[in-house]
Design a protein around this motif. Structure first.
Motif: not given
Length: 278
Positions: A54-57, A215-219, A246-252, A257-262
């Motif tokens: 997710m964080f390659p470098d 701050v990232m949260m799933g709705d 549409g994300g739950g508690h374990l959206f990571i 892919a979406e989480t890493a991009s954000v």
């Protein structure tokens, strides 16, 4: 199980007489700051193996708290400020100066504590599916009751059947990797994690956390409802909220892919707290 191109160096480290199973991914020479990661309650570091890709470098540091994974349980309970100090001492051993810090769920509380204790060293802060502590708005009783059922660690079929009710996420292939990577925590170690959270709140010091914060949260999170992220965003001096629709508690995990991009987009923006102080 999924395979990842970057694998961490896993060692046992003695910090203040406490043995901690530690994972470290060396970084590249691209100039990115190291990332210190704090995991959720009862979550062993095998569940963090995707971080390297997710964080390659980036250099990345995480560890099993006592009684979780293969870190032996301590004789006595500990508090968040103690765990934050362990993380700082591990960071020192690796030669980390300024760092970015990320925490998920229970680990989000520890990330806030670390950012408060060592705020001159924290460049940016990422808080996922977390809250301000005991002042949080609680989740659904049906999900919380499943959270305390130890079968979620020992019975893969139970976890697969109840994954959506537990976390609000679909039990797809990524969820299967999470389920099979679980190690049951020591019961006393799990209790100590709950005890560390009891009475803890970031609200008394949250205004001191002036570093840029995502701050990232799933709705659809049934464990830590979205309103908790809204409270954090309101209370933090320099914060933004990203809602994973549409994300739950374990959206990571389920939306990796979406989480890493954000997060990578956020980390790549303007200089953070440590750079401004320098």
């Amino acid at each position: 199980m999924a395979s990842y191109s970057r694998q961490p160096e896993i060692t046992m480290q003695d910090v203040d007489g406490v043995m901690l199973r530690t994972a470290y991914w060396p970084g590249s020479d691209g100039g990115e700051l190291p990332l210190v990661f704090f995991n959720g309650i009862g979550a062993n570091l095998e569940l963090t193996l995707a971080l390297g890709d997710m964080f390659p470098d980036r250099a990345i540091l995480t560890f099993d708290v006592p009684g979780v994974g293969l870190s032996p349980v301590t004789q006595w309970p500990y508090r968040h400020w103690m765990a934050a100090r362990w993380a700082r001492k591990l960071s020192d051993r690796l030669g980390f100066g300024s760092v970015d810090v990320m925490g998920v769920s229970w680990g989000g509380a520890l990330a806030q504590q670390f950012a408060f204790q060592y705020r001159n060293r924290v460049n940016k802060l990422i808080l996922c599916a977390t809250s301000s502590g005991m002042t949080m708005i609680p989740g659904r009783p049906a999900s919380l009751s499943k959270m305390v059922d130890t079968r979620r660690y020992t019975d893969p079929d139970f976890m697969r059947e109840n994954f959506a009710k537990l976390y609000g996420d679909a039990a797809d292939e990524s969820a299967g990797d999470h389920i099979h990577g679980l190690r049951p925590p020591d019961p006393k170690g799990y209790f100590y994690q709950l005890l560390a959270f009891a009475g803890w709140s970031s609200l008394p010091f949250i205004r001191f956390l002036k570093m840029p914060t995502l701050v990232m949260m799933g709705d659809k999170d049934p464990v830590v409802p979205l309103v908790n992220g809204q409270i954090l965003t309101w209370a933090l001096p320099d914060a933004r909220l990203h809602v994973v629709e549409g994300g739950g508690h374990l959206f990571i995990v389920t939306r990796a892919a979406e989480t890493a991009s954000v997060i990578n987009s956020f980390l790549g923006e303007r200089a953070g707290n440590a750079a401004q102080a320098a």
